[in-house]
Design a protein around this motif. Structure first.
Motif, mmCIF file in Angstrom:
data_model
loop_
_atom_site.group_PDB
_atom_site.id
_atom_site.type_symbol
_atom_site.label_atom_id
_atom_site.label_comp_id
_atom_site.label_asym_id
_atom_site.label_seq_id
_atom_site.Cartn_x
_atom_site.Cartn_y
_atom_site.Cartn_z
ATOM 1 N N MET A 1 -8.097 0.853 -6.679
ATOM 2 C CA MET A 1 -6.678 0.797 -6.360
ATOM 3 C C MET A 1 -5.925 -0.015 -7.393
ATOM 4 O O MET A 1 -6.473 -0.928 -7.999
ATOM 5 N N ASP B 1 -14.076 -8.809 3.972
ATOM 6 C CA ASP B 1 -12.992 -9.148 3.056
ATOM 7 C C ASP B 1 -13.540 -10.079 1.975
ATOM 8 O O ASP B 1 -13.872 -11.226 2.267
ATOM 9 N N LEU C 1 -13.631 -1.228 -1.628
ATOM 10 C CA LEU C 1 -12.238 -1.122 -2.068
ATOM 11 C C LEU C 1 -12.087 -2.067 -3.245
ATOM 12 O O LEU C 1 -12.280 -3.268 -3.100
ATOM 13 N N THR D 1 -5.030 -3.008 3.031
ATOM 14 C CA THR D 1 -5.634 -1.791 3.559
ATOM 15 C C THR D 1 -6.712 -2.139 4.580
ATOM 16 O O THR D 1 -6.768 -1.565 5.676
ATOM 17 N N LYS E 1 -5.616 -4.010 -1.579
ATOM 18 C CA LYS E 1 -6.899 -3.641 -0.977
ATOM 19 C C LYS E 1 -7.149 -4.417 0.310
ATOM 20 O O LYS E 1 -7.616 -3.838 1.302
ATOM 21 N N SER E 2 -6.794 -5.714 0.319
ATOM 22 C CA SER E 2 -6.977 -6.483 1.551
ATOM 23 C C SER E 2 -6.043 -5.987 2.637
ATOM 24 O O SER E 2 -6.426 -5.903 3.808
ATOM 25 N N GLY F 1 -10.082 -3.405 -6.830
ATOM 26 C CA GLY F 1 -8.823 -3.459 -7.574
ATOM 27 C C GLY F 1 -8.511 -4.894 -7.940
ATOM 28 O O GLY F 1 -9.104 -5.815 -7.385
ATOM 29 N N MET G 1 -3.878 4.504 -4.782
ATOM 30 C CA MET G 1 -5.268 4.798 -5.054
ATOM 31 C C MET G 1 -5.399 5.498 -6.409
ATOM 32 O O MET G 1 -4.652 6.419 -6.714
ATOM 33 N N VAL H 1 0.872 -1.181 0.000
ATOM 34 C CA VAL H 1 0.000 0.000 0.000
ATOM 35 C C VAL H 1 0.901 1.220 0.000
ATOM 36 O O VAL H 1 1.841 1.298 0.791
ATOM 37 N N CYS I 1 -3.436 -5.734 -5.344
ATOM 38 C CA CYS I 1 -3.355 -4.274 -5.432
ATOM 39 C C CYS I 1 -3.320 -3.627 -4.055
ATOM 40 O O CYS I 1 -3.289 -2.418 -3.941
ATOM 41 N N HIS J 1 -12.638 -7.733 -5.873
ATOM 42 C CA HIS J 1 -11.963 -7.537 -7.148
ATOM 43 C C HIS J 1 -13.007 -7.501 -8.262
ATOM 44 O O HIS J 1 -12.667 -7.353 -9.420
ATOM 45 N N VAL K 1 -14.006 -5.295 0.562
ATOM 46 C CA VAL K 1 -12.951 -5.451 -0.433
ATOM 47 C C VAL K 1 -13.459 -6.382 -1.513
ATOM 48 O O VAL K 1 -14.109 -7.377 -1.222
#
Lengths: 366, 337
Positions: free
Chosen positions: A218, A169, A41, A52, A49-50, A43, A223, A26, A47, A203, A201
């Motif tokens: 992301m 998640d 979130l 984060t 996101k998890s 991406g 970002m 990140v 990327c 994808h 989160v």
């Protein structure tokens, strides 16, 4: 509870001899998540996101930067003191406990002044279970539940202790297509009813677009864009965002600006500002931006027409396309006319055409 | 469609007879009979070995145990007519055997819980450290790959004390260490040592020897536990103790059950470790006070007392069967998924 991420970075050290580079999961994230909203979130995998999400939960500590819940700096706070509810990708329901015991587990941890009576725990567990509509499954073990039911139990467990923030998640990745549709509406409903600030989160851009109040796109830990789903879709900041959002994906062409006009191949597509310098550009055209027309500005060789009932996909080739084929979505009664192979021509909806710098992918507004 | 319906209703096709269970079995057997011979043929090599090395000895043990006065050389009174439980009566009547039984049961009851708990704690500790995990794993596993007789002799040397009163000529490391604290010296293993002292040494040895395998199994179980359960517990503010008892133990309970069952079985068959420490006499100076059931069976063999040996084996078998059944019953109730 508003969540603010300030210059948040997570850098993983190099692992072993083969991977000598550190991994920046990140990179300098600055996001403000408004109170009571459902935020996605989004991406591709890897990327950050998890990561984060885990930094918001406290399970991972940021390398740099800060996390605020409201006005409290929680960066160094242990997860159990943050008041977050986390739903794991595979739910992490304790397999040896019944649904009721699973939901009550966090409540039984409360100590001191917060300690609850048995009746109060049961009441809150039942309340959480009723909210996610599994009130009648309380005595079952997780392995006797379907994927969707397990998902609900996990959400109920996270909600039972009345968290300030709910984190999910990849909440839908383990469900089949039909259940996914159902569950995502369910998540939206639960979030509305409880009003708890929720970050999830995914994808899957469709999933994120359909239920989020705000999406955060992301890429490689950076970002790309924040905003309401429709706004981000209609006004992508760069090529990556434009390509990531939308199914079927946006069609990308190599084009050029010459004398204030946009060309794809030799065909003049439209006028842009006269003062734009002559240079190669990348052109993105949404599949729904094509209007079949005999005197259309963009031509291609028809490959096939896929009829899908409500509308149909016209697949054609164009030498300037970055992919082997271009996909246009048109009404099926118009599309039905494309019967023999040959040239097809399209006019374009101006607001579905985006220009990007060929080198950087930055958006060129015209 | 309408026509189709008519045809079916016209009963042109004879109604299928409802099949009863016997008919189904017979039908299936008829179809299978062709393959049955082949099946037996394929089984033959394994079956032959099993018959020779497992079934025959097993059946023969029963035969020897239930034939009164069987001694392996001559069958007193004729084999076929003298079935009975004389051998069992003799075995149970022996003072020696009672001592063996007492020793064996005590060994199990003491060492199985201690070694299991220690192994679980060490496994959890090992699982929670990252640096040096492999090193410690190897160190803890070493006892498993060493010879139990050899280690038994080393234990004997460690606990030994030779000499009388002030004229102590030599003593092992344990007495030396105890001496530093002004304790002892004790007579742990040498001639004249007490049963309790012997038992202490044997239990120490067995626990030490049993731990590695249990650590291996439990560590495997722990490493299979999804880390997310612990993360979920952490998010919910679960204390370490509660996490251990409410999450770790239930999730490794299948491994625990396996470890406990096998170590009870192993405990009841304890023999070689005690031989290592005390020699074949199975006690200080060969007085037999540390003998076990398996030791008793071996003692009977040179005396050609096969009947008694077989009877003792069967008693041991029965004890193990009962204990394992109890274990199985308890684990069914307590082991999760």
């Amino acid at each position: 509870m508003k969540i603010v991420l300030k210059n948040l970075s997570k850098i993983f050290p190099a692992m072993g001899k083969k991977n000598k580079d550190v991994v920046v999961a990140v990179d300098n994230l600055d996001i403000e998540i408004p109170d009571g909203k459902l935020v996605g979130l989004l991406g591709p995998s890897g990327c950050g996101k998890s990561t984060t999400l885990y930094m918001i939960s406290g399970l991972q500590k940021p390398t740099m930067g800060q996390v605020f819940f409201g006005d409290d700096d929680v960066t160094m706070l242990e997860p159990e003191h943050r008041g977050v509810g986390l739903v794991f990708q595979n739910y992490a329901l304790y397999p040896h406990l019944t649904v009721k015991q699973n939901i009550m587990f966090p409540l039984q941890n409360l100590k001191g002044a917060e300690k609850l009576s048995k009746e109060e725990m049961l009441r809150r567990a039942q309340e959480a279970a009723d909210l996610v509509q599994i009130g009648d499954l309380m005595e079952r073990k997780p392995n006797a539940l379907s994927g969707g039911q397990q998902q609900r139990v996990a959400i109920a467990r996270a909600l039972a202790k009345a968290p300030r923030v709910l984190l999910l998640d990849e909440p839908l990745s383990n469900l089949d297509a039909r259940l996914r549709l159902q569950t995502r509406e369910e998540i939206k409903r639960i979030q509305r009813e409880t009003g708890v600030t929720t970050v999830f989160v995914t994808h899957d851009q469709e999933e994120a677009m359909s239920i989020s109040d705000v999406i955060v796109v992301m890429k490689k830990g950076v970002m790309q864009q924040v905003g309401e789903p429709q706004k981000v879709y209609d006004d992508p900041g760069n090529l990556f965002v434009a390509q990531f959002l939308g199914t079927p994906p946006i069609n990308v062409f190599n084009g050029k600006i010459s004398g204030g006009d946009l060309y794809i191949g030799d065909e003049k597509i439209m006028e842009v500002h006269a003062e734009e310098a002559d240079r190669p550009v990348t052109v993105g055209i949404r599949p729904e931006g094509f209007i079949p027309s005999e005197d259309g500005v963009l031509s291609g060789k028809l490959r096939t027409v896929e009829v899908m009932g409500r509308d149909c996909s016209v697949v054609f080739t164009n030498e300037s396309s970055q992919k082997p084929s271009v996909r246009a979505i048109v009404d099926s009664d118009i599309g039905a006319r494309f019967d023999s192979t040959g040239l097809v021509r399209f006019n374009l909806k101006r607001n579905k055409v985006f220009l990007f710098e060929a080198e950087t992918g930055e958006r060129i507004r015209f | 469609m309408e026509d189709n319906k008519d045809i079916i209703q016209n009963n042109d096709v004879p109604e299928r007879q409802p099949l009863d269970r016997k008919t189904v079995i017979k039908l299936n057997r008829d179809i299978g009979s062709k393959n049955q011979l082949k099946g037996w043929l394929y089984l033959a090599p394994a079956l032959l070995l099993l018959i020779i090395f497992s079934f025959y000895p097993l059946i023969n043990t029963f035969r020897m145990a239930f034939l009164n006065g069987y001694n392996g050389l001559a069958i007193v009174g004729g084999e076929s007519f003298n079935l009975g439980v004389e051998n069992f009566k003799t075995v149970i009547g022996y003072v020696d055997f009672k001592q063996c039984l007492k020793n064996t049961i005590l060994l199990c009851v003491v060492t199985v819980p201690i070694s299991t708990i220690l192994a679980l704690l060490i496994a959890v500790a090992l699982n929670s450290i990252k640096p040096l995990q492999k090193v410690f794993q190897t160190v803890f596993f070493l006892p498993y790959v060493t010879n139990s007789i050899a280690i038994g002799m080393v234990f004997n040397a460690m606990f030994t004390r030779v000499g009388l009163g002030d004229l102590i000529q030599t003593q092992g490391i344990i007495n030396n260490i105890l001496g530093l604290f002004g304790i002892g010296p004790f007579n742990f293993v040498n001639v004249g040592s007490s049963w309790g002292a012997n038992m202490f040494v044997v239990c120490t040895y067995i626990v030490w020897n049993a731990i590695p395998f249990k650590i291996l199994v439990l560590l495997g179980g722990l490493q299979n536990v999804n880390k997310q359960y612990y993360e979920a517990a952490k998010i919910d503010g679960t204390s370490k103790v509660r996490t251990f008892f409410r999450i770790t133990i239930p999730l490794v309970s299948p491994m625990l059950a396996y470890v406990i069952i096998t170590s009870f079985i192993g405990g009841f068959k304890e023999y070689s470790s005690i031989v290592g420490i005390f020699g074949e006499g199975m006690g200080p100076g060969g007085n037999g006070q540390m003998n076990t059931i398996v030791g008793y069976v071996y003692n009977m063999l040179p005396k050609s007392n096969l009947g008694n040996a077989s009877a003792a084996s069967l008693i041991l078998f029965a004890i193990i069967l009962v204990v394992t059944a109890i274990n199985g019953y308890v684990s069914k109730k307590k082991v999760h998924y």
